[in-house]
Design a protein around this motif. Structure first.
Motif, PDB file in Angstrom:
ATOM      1  N   ASN A 113       0.823  -1.214   0.000  1.00  0.00           N
ATOM      2  CA  ASN A 113       0.000   0.000   0.000  1.00  0.00           C
ATOM      3  C   ASN A 113       0.857   1.265   0.000  1.00  0.00           C
ATOM      4  N   ASN A 115       4.478   1.198   0.648  1.00  0.00           N
ATOM      5  CA  ASN A 115       5.913   0.917   0.527  1.00  0.00           C
ATOM      6  C   ASN A 115       6.668   1.149   1.842  1.00  0.00           C
ATOM      7  N   THR A 179     -10.291  -3.510   6.408  1.00  0.00           N
ATOM      8  CA  THR A 179     -10.009  -3.165   5.022  1.00  0.00           C
ATOM      9  C   THR A 179     -10.720  -4.067   4.017  1.00  0.00           C
TER      10      THR A 179
HETATM   11  P1  HMG Z   1       7.371   5.319  -2.760  1.00  0.00           P
HETATM   12  O1  HMG Z   1       7.607   4.827  -4.151  1.00  0.00           O
HETATM   13  O2  HMG Z   1       8.050   4.636  -1.626  1.00  0.00           O
HETATM   14  O3  HMG Z   1       7.632   6.872  -2.642  1.00  0.00           O
HETATM   15  O4  HMG Z   1       5.803   5.281  -2.531  1.00  0.00           O
HETATM   16  P2  HMG Z   1       8.917   7.714  -2.910  1.00  0.00           P
HETATM   17  O5  HMG Z   1       9.081   8.626  -1.739  1.00  0.00           O
HETATM   18  O6  HMG Z   1      10.073   6.853  -3.307  1.00  0.00           O
HETATM   19  O7  HMG Z   1       8.491   8.587  -4.187  1.00  0.00           O
HETATM   20  C1  HMG Z   1       8.139   8.002  -5.429  1.00  0.00           C
HETATM   21  C2  HMG Z   1       7.407   9.059  -6.245  1.00  0.00           C
HETATM   22  O8  HMG Z   1       6.177   9.376  -5.597  1.00  0.00           O
HETATM   23  C3  HMG Z   1       8.143  10.397  -6.390  1.00  0.00           C
HETATM   24  O9  HMG Z   1       7.739  10.978  -7.619  1.00  0.00           O
HETATM   25  C4  HMG Z   1       7.564  11.209  -5.273  1.00  0.00           C
HETATM   26  O10 HMG Z   1       7.659  12.600  -5.483  1.00  0.00           O
HETATM   27  C5  HMG Z   1       6.119  10.781  -5.312  1.00  0.00           C
HETATM   28  P3  HMG Z   1       8.557  10.774  -9.006  1.00  0.00           P
HETATM   29  O11 HMG Z   1       9.956  11.262  -8.659  1.00  0.00           O
HETATM   30  O12 HMG Z   1       8.506   9.314  -9.305  1.00  0.00           O
HETATM   31  O13 HMG Z   1       7.802  11.613  -9.969  1.00  0.00           O
HETATM   32  N1  HMG Z   1       5.443  10.929  -4.025  1.00  0.00           N
HETATM   33  C6  HMG Z   1       4.320  11.628  -3.843  1.00  0.00           C
HETATM   34  N2  HMG Z   1       3.552  12.339  -4.696  1.00  0.00           N
HETATM   35  C7  HMG Z   1       2.454  12.926  -4.168  1.00  0.00           C
HETATM   36  N3  HMG Z   1       2.089  12.817  -2.883  1.00  0.00           N
HETATM   37  C8  HMG Z   1       2.835  12.101  -2.024  1.00  0.00           C
HETATM   38  C9  HMG Z   1       3.995  11.475  -2.502  1.00  0.00           C
HETATM   39  N4  HMG Z   1       4.926  10.707  -1.909  1.00  0.00           N
HETATM   40  C10 HMG Z   1       5.810  10.372  -2.846  1.00  0.00           C
HETATM   41  N5  HMG Z   1       2.436  11.981  -0.757  1.00  0.00           N
HETATM   42  C11 HMG Z   1       3.843   6.176  -1.462  1.00  0.00           C
HETATM   43  C12 HMG Z   1       5.237   5.578  -1.281  1.00  0.00           C
HETATM   44  C13 HMG Z   1       3.197   6.190  -0.115  1.00  0.00           C
HETATM   45  C14 HMG Z   1       3.996   7.582  -1.986  1.00  0.00           C
HETATM   46  C15 HMG Z   1       3.049   5.344  -2.476  1.00  0.00           C
HETATM   47  O14 HMG Z   1       3.126   3.991  -2.126  1.00  0.00           O
HETATM   48  C16 HMG Z   1       1.591   5.763  -2.559  1.00  0.00           C
HETATM   49  O15 HMG Z   1       1.266   6.851  -2.966  1.00  0.00           O
HETATM   50  N6  HMG Z   1       0.698   4.858  -2.222  1.00  0.00           N
HETATM   51  C17 HMG Z   1      -0.752   5.118  -2.313  1.00  0.00           C
HETATM   52  C18 HMG Z   1      -1.450   4.387  -1.256  1.00  0.00           C
HETATM   53  C19 HMG Z   1      -2.928   4.657  -1.277  1.00  0.00           C
HETATM   54  O16 HMG Z   1      -3.405   5.729  -1.628  1.00  0.00           O
HETATM   55  N7  HMG Z   1      -3.699   3.631  -0.867  1.00  0.00           N
HETATM   56  C20 HMG Z   1      -5.114   3.758  -0.696  1.00  0.00           C
HETATM   57  C21 HMG Z   1      -5.441   4.512   0.561  1.00  0.00           C
HETATM   58  S1  HMG Z   1      -5.279   3.501   2.028  1.00  0.00           S
HETATM   59  C22 HMG Z   1      -6.861   2.877   2.274  1.00  0.00           C
HETATM   60  O17 HMG Z   1      -7.701   3.023   1.418  1.00  0.00           O
HETATM   61  C23 HMG Z   1      -7.186   2.192   3.579  1.00  0.00           C
HETATM   62  C24 HMG Z   1      -8.188   2.973   4.441  1.00  0.00           C
HETATM   63  O18 HMG Z   1      -9.386   3.212   3.724  1.00  0.00           O
HETATM   64  C25 HMG Z   1      -8.487   2.208   5.727  1.00  0.00           C
HETATM   65  C26 HMG Z   1      -8.942   0.766   5.488  1.00  0.00           C
HETATM   66  O19 HMG Z   1      -9.830   0.520   4.641  1.00  0.00           O
HETATM   67  O20 HMG Z   1      -8.431  -0.080   6.220  1.00  0.00           O
HETATM   68  C27 HMG Z   1      -7.630   4.341   4.872  1.00  0.00           C
END
Ligand code: HMG
Ligand code: MG
Length: 303
Positions: A113, A115, A179
């Motif tokens: 989710n 990372n 979830t």
């Molecule tokens: P990563 O690959 O480890 O991140 O992903 P990174 O820091 O290495 O960065 C990779 C790229 O992401 C870079 O951009 C960063 O700038 C960008 P690039 O150089 O490739 O162009 N980046 C971001 N951009 C915008 N906003 C940010 C951000 N952080 C990094 N915050 C990361 C780690 C967390 C970013 C990634 O895995 C991610 O975005 N995951 C999405 C997870 C998600 O949205 N899941 C669904 C929500 S959770 C859910 O639904 C559960 C919940 O409902 C409760 C339940 O049901 O139990 C809440």
């Protein structure tokens, strides 16, 4: 004396959890319209958007624009879910009222989710909690609180330990995320028995998905234990892109119908939510998944 609360704070998740897994991009104006129309039906608290990597979840790429588009900000509390410091900074810049923080109980889901292992995610949360400005509230999610799609059943004692730690670190509330909607009432009972030993009920919320049709039954278990914070999603929209097969949250209409019937106040108008969500689903070719909402709409057709 019964601990069943007289009021429940319902947080509406349709514009975030409800939309995040959809392939076709829902235009910003439609997301804003969804939130504003649900506010007109009495909803005050929204898990509105997330600030995540737009390459990972393209549907949430316009979080800041959605927040900026909402008028009558005094009437509503808008939350932004953030997985890391970058998301936190973007959420603050966008002017959210509430920051949603994110870990899971299980490593494998967490890594897929966001990372990060659970340990890494907890430390990210801790750093963010140290920087929360005055006036911004926090809710920390523990996903996979009963079941992980990859690792199976979770230990309630471990989840309670995470919940206690998050509250100790300054999170205002902790939300237990079911979830994948697999839990049945005894799972929720065991989970809450452990969590409520270490966190007061007024700081605990539940976020139930309804994949197996258990969410209302599970809700009653939480009510009996005094939990009065509940997430839901109009029309039952939702799912997590990283939880294969999981469907939407408990439908707001189903939850409100049950709470109304139990004399528990929410301030939300079931018919208003049903109309808004049904129209939204029709406009975006989505299936409308609230049983109470369908029944209410059918009863209006007969009048
Ligand atoms: P990563 O690959 O480890 O991140 O992903 P990174 O820091 O290495 O960065 C990779 C790229 O992401 C870079 O951009 C960063 O700038 C960008 P690039 O150089 O490739 O162009 N980046 C971001 N951009 C915008 N906003 C940010 C951000 N952080 C990094 N915050 C990361 C780690 C967390 C970013 C990634 O895995 C991610 O975005 N995951 C999405 C997870 C998600 O949205 N899941 C669904 C929500 S959770 C859910 O639904 C559960 C919940 O409902 C409760 C339940 O049901 O139990 C809440
Ligand atoms: Mg969810």
């Amino acid at each position: 004396m019964s601990r069943v609360p007289s009021k429940v704070l319902v947080t509406e998740s349709s514009s975030r959890d409800g939309l995040q897994s959809l392939g076709a991009f829902v235009p910003t104006a439609a997301k804003v319209g969804l939130i504003e129309n649900l506010a007109s039906a009495g909803i005050r608290t929204f898990d509105a958007v997330s600030f995540v990597n737009p390459k990972a979840v393209p549907q949430m790429a316009d979080g800041a624009e959605v927040i900026a588009g909402i008028t009558n900000r005094g009437d509503v509390e808008l939350g932004g879910l953030v997985p890391n410091m970058k998301g936190f900074e973007a959420a603050l810049a966008a002017g959210v009222d509430t920051i949603g923080l994110l870990t899971a109980a299980s490593d494998e889901f967490n890594e897929r989710n966001i990372n990060a292992t659970v340990d890494e995610a907890m430390h990210r949360i801790r750093r963010i909690l140290l920087e929360i400005p005055r006036g911004v509230s926090t809710r920390s999610y523990i996903s996979t609180a009963t079941h992980c799609p990859f690792e199976g059943e979770q230990d309630p004692d471990w989840v309670a330990h995470l919940a206690e730690t998050l509250i100790e670190w300054g999170s205002d509330t902790v939300y237990l995320g079911e979830t994948i909607g697999k839990a049945t009432p005894f799972h929720i009972e065991a989970l809450l028995d452990h969590v409520l030993e270490v966190v007061p009920a007024d700081r605990v919320g539940i976020h139930l998905h309804d994949t197996y049709g258990q969410a209302l039954a599970n809700t009653t278990v939480a009510l009996e234990r005094g939990v009065a914070r509940m997430d839901s999603s109009a029309g039952g929209l939702g799912g997590c892109p990283y939880a294969p097969g999981a469907t939407g949250n408990i439908a707001t209409e189903d939850l409100v119908y049950m709470l109304d019937g139990m004399g528990i106040e929410t301030g939300i108008d079931l018919g208003g939510v049903a109309n808004v969500a049904n129209d939204f689903c029709s406009a975006h070719n989505l299936s409308y998944n609230s049983r109470a909402g369908r029944a209410w709409l059918a009863s209006q057709d007969r009048e």
